[in-house]
Design an enzyme around this catalytic site. Sequence first.
Site, PDB file in Angstrom:
ATOM      1  N   GLU A  16       0.815  -1.210   0.000  1.00 51.51           N
ATOM      2  CA  GLU A  16       0.000   0.000   0.000  1.00 51.51           C
ATOM      3  C   GLU A  16       0.854   1.267   0.000  1.00 51.51           C
ATOM      4  O   GLU A  16       0.519   2.260  -0.667  1.00 51.51           O
ATOM      5  CB  GLU A  16      -0.926   0.004   1.228  1.00 51.51           C
ATOM      6  CG  GLU A  16      -2.007  -1.064   1.202  1.00 51.51           C
ATOM      7  CD  GLU A  16      -1.587  -2.381   1.856  1.00 51.51           C
ATOM      8  OE1 GLU A  16      -2.457  -3.183   2.211  1.00 51.51           O
ATOM      9  OE2 GLU A  16      -0.358  -2.595   2.002  1.00 51.51           O
ATOM     10  N   GLU A 485      13.883  -6.329 -22.888  1.00 52.90           N
ATOM     11  CA  GLU A 485      13.442  -7.216 -21.798  1.00 52.90           C
ATOM     12  C   GLU A 485      11.958  -7.072 -21.455  1.00 52.90           C
ATOM     13  O   GLU A 485      11.560  -7.160 -20.298  1.00 52.90           O
ATOM     14  CB  GLU A 485      14.304  -6.992 -20.549  1.00 52.90           C
ATOM     15  CG  GLU A 485      15.785  -7.211 -20.810  1.00 52.90           C
ATOM     16  CD  GLU A 485      16.654  -6.985 -19.580  1.00 52.90           C
ATOM     17  OE1 GLU A 485      16.122  -6.977 -18.458  1.00 52.90           O
ATOM     18  OE2 GLU A 485      17.873  -6.830 -19.758  1.00 52.90           O
ATOM     19  N   HIS A 696      17.773   6.006 -11.280  1.00 55.90           N
ATOM     20  CA  HIS A 696      16.782   5.893 -10.214  1.00 55.90           C
ATOM     21  C   HIS A 696      16.190   7.244  -9.837  1.00 55.90           C
ATOM     22  O   HIS A 696      15.375   7.331  -8.932  1.00 55.90           O
ATOM     23  CB  HIS A 696      17.407   5.219  -8.987  1.00 55.90           C
ATOM     24  CG  HIS A 696      17.764   3.783  -9.238  1.00 55.90           C
ATOM     25  ND1 HIS A 696      18.991   3.405  -9.725  1.00 55.90           N
ATOM     26  CD2 HIS A 696      17.049   2.651  -9.104  1.00 55.90           C
ATOM     27  CE1 HIS A 696      19.016   2.093  -9.867  1.00 55.90           C
ATOM     28  NE2 HIS A 696      17.856   1.614  -9.502  1.00 55.90           N
TER      29      HIS A 696
END
Length: 760
Positions: A16, A485, A696
């Site tokens: 969550e 991929e 990232h």
Amino acid sequence: MSTSVIGYPRIGSLRELKFALEAYFKGEKSEDEIQSLAKELRKEHLTTQKNAGIDFISSNDFSFYDNTLDQAVLLNIVPKRYRELDLSALEKYFAIARGYQGDKGNVKALAMKKWFNTNYHYIVPEFEDDTKIELVGTKPFDEYTEAKQLGIETKPVLVGPFTLLKLIRFTGKKGILDVKADFIRVYSEILKKFISLGTQWVQFDEPYLVHDLTANDIRLFQDLYSAILNKKESTKILLQTYFGDVRDIYTVLQSLNFDGIGLDFVEGRKTLDLVKEHGFSPVKKLFAGVVNGKNIWKNNYEKTLSILNTLKEKDIQTVVSTSCSLLHVPYTVENETKLEEKYKKHFAFAKEKLTELKEIDEIFASANFKNNEKYQQNVALFNEDRHAFNAAVDARVKAVTPEDYVRQPEFAQREKIQKDEFKLPLFPTTTIGSFPQTAEVRANRKAFRTGEISKEQYVDFNKKKIAECIALQEELGLDVLVHGEFERNDMVEYFGQHLEGYLFTEKAWVQSYGTRCVKPPVIWGDISRAHPITVDWSVYAQSKTDKPLKGMLTGPVTILNWSFPREDIPIKQSVLQLALALRDEVLDLEKNGIKIIQIDEAALREKLPLRKSDWYSEYLDFAIPSFRLVHSGVKATTQIHTHMCYSEFTDIIPAIDDMDADVISFEASRSDLLILDSLKKNNFKTEVGPGVYDIHSPRIPSKEEIKVVLEKILKKVAPEKLWVNPDCGLKTRQDKEVKPSLKNLVEAAKELRNEYSRSL
């Protein structure tokens, strides 16, 4: 005895927190909404532990991103570039963790590294000379008070001062000794605040103590805690260690005024011997970490009770504890509705480990625990034949010879052969492998998995995506391409699904960093490859381009380290089984015309023992040869790549060079390319691709920014050895971020290529 949990998973039973934060990042949820959810999750996790009968429950183990970052922010250890952003406190927090690019500033994220020997990533605090250490936040106090209002007394947990000091990156002239007094002052202030709140126990996590410690390290630890413990008054202090044993400082810990000491009896090879040899202070509680916080197999009560019996014989006040935080295991087995009971009965996730703690406590308290029904059931479970042995696999492992680990010809000859074979330009550009896993891609996989579409439809969709991906890379001008991929859910789980010996969970998610969660497969039995795994996808992708294309595999060590491993055989044996299975795949790729093969070992460092004295005897002596076993059978004209990320590699560079790959790409952007000095110092022979930007983060690096990075790299790496690539795969990014970032990467490489070509 009593029971204790070092820390609990925070993402929620069904992730969550992950989904809420991702919605917040997109502007679809407000700060109030995610704060409200966080409060509900904390309540659920606390009451779950309370209802399970746990006596020592942690608070402040919750985090929106990372606890080490939380502690740094609490102490105002925040670089100026983030403090000056005109953002809310929470927005600044995420800017530190993820970077920020917008109308209020442009900053990169702080470095991210693996948390000791786990797949969890922490944010590396950065200390500037003008940083003023002071208590500026209220998070640990608020969360303790919040729990108390629920009627639950907790032990607030904080990263201890010694470990935090050892993890900080000092960027100026100051170092640890310059800030020691400030750390004593601010941690004493934290303690004073908890005393005012009536806190009974405070837990300081000091996992750095399981490293090899110098005399200066031990003196620093003593100086810190001798002063801090003088301020504790009636509040009790638990020193919590994990991920190994504390052989270098065990007797010192006994002499300090701690009320409890947490020791790891799972990964601590010498922990029980230390207790036997030196005893344990009669005025302290021993928090005995006997329930594995990192693996998902049920606890062997017979072995655990033997340890506890030894402690009882020495009249030690004992608390039964997890070996580390349960952050590193999934939430509950209850969510696994598709896993057969014959498998499920062997597993204990976080919630089930609470039951184990209580059962161990109750069984040990019984007059004759060997007659206890739960004890007998546990013994019977461990005596059961799991049918995990495969005679053919065992025979193949035993047939491996020393020659199988050596690739011919040697590196220098191969390098010349491959330069002629591929004729790549100076500073060849490529990516690490994956391209964005869009909602459309995930929906296609799910539809195939649930039977909504046929295999033909599934394959056709992926081929369309591969063709688009190849076209995009050619448009951008990349030199060595990948297929994207799109068929892979995860770089480890995907391979596990195509190997014999694996089991797969449905919702056993574990936090890796921030909102990134992984679902590690389970190694149930001996491992083998029944059929080719990646060949068809790679061959199709290669048919769509004249440029060289990389076949993409995950290496044996990473597959093992990012799986839940067996506990009934040595890790070395499982790694060799994986290496042989992947060797078959490598040779099939080569046979089918794939001339560049990348075998990722992103997690090579992860299971490296924390003590240097154990590196080779316990790990590198089989991990490095296992990688060589995968690729040693290929031709000289086949180029072998590998990739590594988000760990500290500088001290094992010689071992990495010994992997005998032809090209190695490293995550380096978040760590300011610190690995380059080590490469130069060790005369690293392998061609390298230090990541030039951080994938990232949602930031889009400019061409000029990437060019500056490349120029910095070229001061340490010879031009003919340098590849240009992002620092990791692109699956977590969005198309709108990937295309401009790669465009800038290619343009920067081309400009530099032209400049160097003119100067040659």
